[in-house]
Write a protein that holds these residues in place. Structure first.
Motif, PDB file in Angstrom:
ATOM      1  N   THR A  46      -8.324   3.193 -10.764  1.00  0.00           N
ATOM      2  CA  THR A  46      -9.425   3.919 -10.116  1.00  0.00           C
ATOM      3  C   THR A  46      -9.117   4.419  -8.705  1.00  0.00           C
ATOM      4  N   ASP A  47      -8.027   3.922  -8.107  1.00  0.00           N
ATOM      5  CA  ASP A  47      -7.848   4.220  -6.688  1.00  0.00           C
ATOM      6  C   ASP A  47      -6.705   5.205  -6.423  1.00  0.00           C
ATOM      7  N   TRP A  48      -5.470   4.754  -6.546  1.00  0.00           N
ATOM      8  CA  TRP A  48      -4.334   5.500  -5.979  1.00  0.00           C
ATOM      9  C   TRP A  48      -4.152   6.904  -6.562  1.00  0.00           C
ATOM     10  N   LEU A  55       2.660  16.458   1.716  1.00  0.00           N
ATOM     11  CA  LEU A  55       2.387  15.119   2.249  1.00  0.00           C
ATOM     12  C   LEU A  55       1.396  15.137   3.412  1.00  0.00           C
ATOM     13  N   SER A  56       1.284  16.291   4.072  1.00  0.00           N
ATOM     14  CA  SER A  56       0.325  16.352   5.180  1.00  0.00           C
ATOM     15  C   SER A  56      -1.048  16.887   4.730  1.00  0.00           C
ATOM     16  N   ARG A  57      -1.212  17.102   3.441  1.00  0.00           N
ATOM     17  CA  ARG A  57      -2.529  17.571   2.971  1.00  0.00           C
ATOM     18  C   ARG A  57      -3.581  16.497   3.218  1.00  0.00           C
ATOM     19  N   ARG A  58      -4.803  16.956   3.467  1.00  0.00           N
ATOM     20  CA  ARG A  58      -5.831  16.031   3.934  1.00  0.00           C
ATOM     21  C   ARG A  58      -6.918  15.818   2.886  1.00  0.00           C
ATOM     22  N   GLY A  59      -7.445  14.574   2.875  1.00  0.00           N
ATOM     23  CA  GLY A  59      -8.563  14.237   2.015  1.00  0.00           C
ATOM     24  C   GLY A  59      -9.615  13.518   2.831  1.00  0.00           C
ATOM     25  N   ARG A  60     -10.701  13.136   2.179  1.00  0.00           N
ATOM     26  CA  ARG A  60     -11.790  12.487   2.917  1.00  0.00           C
ATOM     27  C   ARG A  60     -12.141  11.145   2.281  1.00  0.00           C
ATOM     28  N   HIS A  61     -11.976  10.075   3.075  1.00  0.00           N
ATOM     29  CA  HIS A  61     -12.289   8.714   2.632  1.00  0.00           C
ATOM     30  C   HIS A  61     -13.748   8.420   2.983  1.00  0.00           C
ATOM     31  N   PRO A  62     -14.481   7.710   2.089  1.00  0.00           N
ATOM     32  CA  PRO A  62     -15.912   7.502   2.357  1.00  0.00           C
ATOM     33  C   PRO A  62     -16.214   6.748   3.656  1.00  0.00           C
ATOM     34  N   SER A  63     -15.340   5.868   4.112  1.00  0.00           N
ATOM     35  CA  SER A  63     -15.612   5.193   5.396  1.00  0.00           C
ATOM     36  C   SER A  63     -14.624   5.597   6.484  1.00  0.00           C
ATOM     37  N   LEU A  64     -13.370   5.896   6.129  1.00  0.00           N
ATOM     38  CA  LEU A  64     -12.346   6.140   7.150  1.00  0.00           C
ATOM     39  C   LEU A  64     -12.306   7.589   7.617  1.00  0.00           C
ATOM     40  N   GLY A  65     -12.963   8.481   6.892  1.00  0.00           N
ATOM     41  CA  GLY A  65     -12.929   9.899   7.278  1.00  0.00           C
ATOM     42  C   GLY A  65     -11.646  10.567   6.793  1.00  0.00           C
ATOM     43  N   VAL A  66     -11.131  11.472   7.615  1.00  0.00           N
ATOM     44  CA  VAL A  66      -9.974  12.269   7.183  1.00  0.00           C
ATOM     45  C   VAL A  66      -8.703  11.414   7.131  1.00  0.00           C
ATOM     46  N   VAL A  67      -8.005  11.518   6.012  1.00  0.00           N
ATOM     47  CA  VAL A  67      -6.722  10.816   5.806  1.00  0.00           C
ATOM     48  C   VAL A  67      -5.752  11.825   5.189  1.00  0.00           C
ATOM     49  N   THR A  68      -4.450  11.510   5.257  1.00  0.00           N
ATOM     50  CA  THR A  68      -3.474  12.430   4.644  1.00  0.00           C
ATOM     51  C   THR A  68      -2.924  11.828   3.345  1.00  0.00           C
ATOM     52  N   LEU A  69      -2.308  12.695   2.556  1.00  0.00           N
ATOM     53  CA  LEU A  69      -1.678  12.238   1.314  1.00  0.00           C
ATOM     54  C   LEU A  69      -0.581  11.218   1.619  1.00  0.00           C
ATOM     55  N   ALA A  70       0.216  11.448   2.668  1.00  0.00           N
ATOM     56  CA  ALA A  70       1.276  10.489   3.034  1.00  0.00           C
ATOM     57  C   ALA A  70       0.668   9.127   3.375  1.00  0.00           C
ATOM     58  N   GLU A  71      -0.461   9.122   4.086  1.00  0.00           N
ATOM     59  CA  GLU A  71      -1.105   7.839   4.443  1.00  0.00           C
ATOM     60  C   GLU A  71      -1.588   7.113   3.183  1.00  0.00           C
ATOM     61  N   LEU A  72      -2.124   7.870   2.232  1.00  0.00           N
ATOM     62  CA  LEU A  72      -2.585   7.268   0.975  1.00  0.00           C
ATOM     63  C   LEU A  72      -1.420   6.629   0.215  1.00  0.00           C
ATOM     64  N   LEU A  73      -0.293   7.337   0.143  1.00  0.00           N
ATOM     65  CA  LEU A  73       0.863   6.817  -0.598  1.00  0.00           C
ATOM     66  C   LEU A  73       1.490   5.621   0.122  1.00  0.00           C
ATOM     67  N   ALA A  74       1.548   5.668   1.449  1.00  0.00           N
ATOM     68  CA  ALA A  74       2.059   4.524   2.224  1.00  0.00           C
ATOM     69  C   ALA A  74       1.164   3.304   2.004  1.00  0.00           C
ATOM     70  N   ASP A 123       2.477   2.213  11.008  1.00  0.00           N
ATOM     71  CA  ASP A 123       1.985   3.519  11.449  1.00  0.00           C
ATOM     72  C   ASP A 123       1.718   4.452  10.271  1.00  0.00           C
ATOM     73  N   ALA A 124       2.575   4.358   9.254  1.00  0.00           N
ATOM     74  CA  ALA A 124       2.497   5.318   8.141  1.00  0.00           C
ATOM     75  C   ALA A 124       1.167   5.247   7.391  1.00  0.00           C
ATOM     76  N   VAL A 125       0.513   4.084   7.379  1.00  0.00           N
ATOM     77  CA  VAL A 125      -0.737   3.959   6.612  1.00  0.00           C
ATOM     78  C   VAL A 125      -1.940   4.546   7.345  1.00  0.00           C
ATOM     79  N   GLY A 126      -1.759   4.941   8.600  1.00  0.00           N
ATOM     80  CA  GLY A 126      -2.853   5.575   9.346  1.00  0.00           C
ATOM     81  C   GLY A 126      -4.069   4.660   9.435  1.00  0.00           C
TER      82      GLY A 126
END
Lengths: 180, 180
Positions: free
Chosen positions: B55-57, B118-137, A160-163
């Motif tokens: 280049t990613d994380w 951790l709940s701050r939001r970013g934008r992935h080119p295909s997935l759309g809105v994601v959070t910082l916690a999701e990126l780190l997970a 779940d955490a990876v969304g």
């Protein structure tokens, strides 16, 4: 792609230390949770690997060398590890796995297997006739099947955490295959 | 099953050393072969993990903190690692992966992320809105997806050698899931 004894021993030598470095002192969220009722945690997997060192690989090698096809291997108990896994800490299980593996590899080398020994045949209770080379190859591939399993069990904890990234993570698409 | 920063860092800290202990100086039969045309060897996987560190994380973490949803992440190049993987030995790749991961985890800690970040939001080119916690997970689960993959790629090399045991080895039933 054929069997090679030295390449097999190279892998069997490294896996206990790799499990140790990955898992020792890792937060219990990663190591004590499983994938749902009736499935194994990381600790259960290490307990199973210990149980195999004690009752499966080298004992079966010796049955083949001594009795060939005339004596069927003892059936393996898939839950034989349960008591030990529950009673010992993961740190102790990792240590025990390393110790038994070193001991068994020393004993394997002491057998001085020759090329012609590798084609000697034994009898598996369900699979029928198998060769010594197949048994030794399976010993190594079995380490890999459980490395594959623990990476999946651990990744499951962050399902779940990876969304939305879950769709890109191969390990989260893996439903498991048989028990491991 | 929620995201926890310290548990995530615990795992991210250990994986490079685990790959190193498992793979360094292992016979090339295990590390340079793949699963067939267009698939990755163990060396390719470590090259990919290096490319992600570069280049990613952490670059994406910084985009979220600086620009939020207003700036889309750079798309990731799945074959961006190819040149480096081909030019370096596996030993050098393992060393480089460990070095970059340590550097990136130091930089991550230096950001002193608070719970509300951790709940701050970013934008992935295909997935759309994601959070910082999701990126780190995903950073942690991505290590596990590639541990899962390399155990499968290595086991594949013994697909024939294990003979009839192949039906009992879960890793040999895994067809892979997407690319990894």
């Amino acid at each position: 792609m054929g069997f090679n004894l030295e390449e097999t021993i190279s892998l069997l030598t490294r896996t206990p230390a790799a499990f140790d470095v990955l898992l020792r002192d890792l937060p219990e969220m990663w190591t004590l949770r499983n994938e749902g009722e009736g499935t194994w945690s990381v600790s259960d997997v290490i307990g199973h690997l210990i149980y195999c060192e004690r009752t499966d690989w080298l004992p079966r090698v010796k049955v083949i060398l001594e009795f060939g096809e005339t004596k069927t291997f003892e059936p393996f108990d898939r839950w034989g590890h349960a008591k030990e896994s529950q009673e010992k800490s993961l740190g102790d299980l990792l240590h025990e796995f390393s110790r038994l593996r070193s001991e068994n590899l020393r004993a394997l080398r002491a057998l001085n297997l020759r090329a012609e020994d590798l084609s000697r045949r034994g009898r598996h209770p369900s699979l029928g006739v198998v060769t010594l080379a197949e048994l030794l190859a399976t010993w190594a591939a079995h380490d890999l099947t459980h490395l594959h399993q623990i990476s999946r069990v651990m990744a499951h904890q962050y399902r779940d955490a990876v969304g939305p990234w879950s769709q890109y993570l191969g390990v989260l698409q893996c439903a498991g295959h048989s028990s491991s």
